[in-house]
Structure formats: C-alpha cells, structure tokens
Design an enzyme around this catalytic site. Structure first.
Site, short mmCIF file in Angstrom:
data_model
loop_
_atom_site.label_atom_id
_atom_site.label_comp_id
_atom_site.label_asym_id
_atom_site.label_seq_id
_atom_site.Cartn_x
_atom_site.Cartn_y
_atom_site.Cartn_z
N CYS A 79 0.84 -1.20 0.00
CA CYS A 79 0.00 0.00 0.00
C CYS A 79 0.87 1.26 0.00
O CYS A 79 1.55 1.53 -0.97
CB CYS A 79 -0.99 -0.02 1.17
SG CYS A 79 -2.34 1.18 0.98
N HIS A 183 -3.78 -4.69 -0.02
CA HIS A 183 -3.29 -5.25 1.24
C HIS A 183 -3.33 -6.77 1.20
O HIS A 183 -4.40 -7.36 1.41
CB HIS A 183 -4.13 -4.75 2.42
CG HIS A 183 -3.90 -3.32 2.77
ND1 HIS A 183 -2.91 -2.92 3.66
CD2 HIS A 183 -4.51 -2.19 2.36
CE1 HIS A 183 -2.93 -1.61 3.78
NE2 HIS A 183 -3.89 -1.14 3.00
N GLU A 185 -2.34 -8.78 3.40
CA GLU A 185 -2.70 -9.27 4.75
C GLU A 185 -4.20 -9.17 5.02
O GLU A 185 -4.69 -9.74 6.01
CB GLU A 185 -1.90 -8.51 5.81
CG GLU A 185 -2.36 -7.09 6.10
CD GLU A 185 -1.90 -6.03 5.12
OE1 GLU A 185 -2.10 -4.84 5.41
OE2 GLU A 185 -1.35 -6.40 4.06
#
Length: 203
Positions: A79, A183, A185
């Site tokens: 990001c 992202h 994650e």
C-alpha cells in the site's frame, strides 16, 4: 527471518499475524542491527507518503534501506509502502520516494466512482509471473487508497485492477523489489499466498 519495518505507520500487526499464519518467522523492528539479520524486508503502511518518508529519515532508515535494497536485499512494499518504492509522489506536496521503480504517485480522479478506492477488486494479470501460479484463476484483493502509480514501465507491471476508468497498478516488480498497492494481509487466501510466494520464492 522476515523483517517488518516499523516507522510508526501502518498495519504492522496485521502483516505480522498474516506471516505467522503461514508460519513465516518474522520480527517488527526499526533497528538496523535487527534488520541486518533478516533475509527479506516488508515495508507496510497506511497514511500519507510525506509522513512515511519523514519518519524513515528521522529514524535513519531511508538511506539505509535504499543502500541495502540497491545491493540486492529483497523488499516487499504494501500500500503506502508500495508507493514509497517509486520515484516521487504528489500527495499533498512533492515528496521523493526511494526510486527503486520508475514512475510517480498521484491522486486518483474519476467522477464515475467513489474516491478513495475501498474494497475488493479483481487482480488481472498483465504478464506471466511465477507469483500467479500461487493464486486462484480470478484472484480478488482488498484495496484502500486514494493515490495510485502513473508513468511506470509496463515491463514492471505484473497485475492491475480496473476501477471505473482508472487502471490501478496493483502489483509491480523490478529486480529484487516487489510492490502491492492492495493489502495482501487483508486479502484472504490469495493475499496469504502472495506473502507465501514472497517468503519462499521471491528472488
């Protein structure tokens, strides 16, 4: 060992927990001594790039990261961390980036969609890469951003997402540097697989 670079911004523990989930040893640190012991680094982040670069410089990490990555240290930017990989950003004001990847960052503008770009979007393949062997046929990933990369080399673009009329540079690679505007994650199984590829296969 994967070093998650802590410069006071970003979802550090989300990345940490995701790496733990795939059983990848990792540490959150801003210590050069600890980072030196790590095989690869991740630069996460949320917020504004000028603050990111300022914090890195205050910690004495900007020049250190630049030198080590230019020497071959594998780096994943996520990001805001991905945006820092480019030459400069025009977020709020001109701000230099690391310059690992050609291109710059500017504000997204499209009256047909809402800015910021928040939510799931299809990651479309721009070129063949071993990373896509890890992913589903039509991988969806999770974005949260208002700025995006422009004027990049098409050869560096691995994957992109369309948002209205905007082509979002979603996944880039140049030599030992990998960047994800989304992202990983927060991108469920496909995101975990991208992290697994970085840990196990990248460079």
């Amino acid at each position: 060992m994967i070093g998650i670079i802590d410069y006071g911004m970003g979802n550090l523990y989300s990345v940490y927990n995701a790496l733990n989930h795939i059983q990848a040893p990792c540490i959150i640190t801003n210590s050069k001594e600890e980072l030196e012991k790590c095989e690869k680094w991740i630069l996460p982040g949320v917020g504004a790039l000028p603050d990111c670069i300022s914090n890195l410089k205050e910690l004495g990490l900007f020049d250190y990261i630049k030198e080590k990555v230019q020497m071959g240290k594998p780096l994943l930017g996520i990001c805001l961390g991905m945006q820092a990989l480019f030459e400069y950003s025009m977020e709020n004001k001109y701000c230099e980036g690391f310059g690992f990847i050609k291109g710059h960052i500017e504000l997204m503008k499209d009256d047909s969609v809402r800015i910021p770009h928040i939510g799931w979007n299809l990651l479309e393949k721009n070129q063949d890469n071993a990373l896509f062997d890890y992913l589903e046929c039509e991988p969806y990933v999770y974005y949260v951003h208002s700025y995006f990369a422009q004027d990049y080399n098409e050869d560096d673009l691995l994957g992109y997402s369309m948002y209205g009329n905007l082509k979002i540079c979603g996944l880039v690679q140049h030599e030992n540097v990998l960047g994800a505007q989304f992202h990983p994650e927060k991108s469920a199984e496909n995101g975990l697989k991208i992290l697994k590829y970085f840990v196990e296969e990248f460079v």
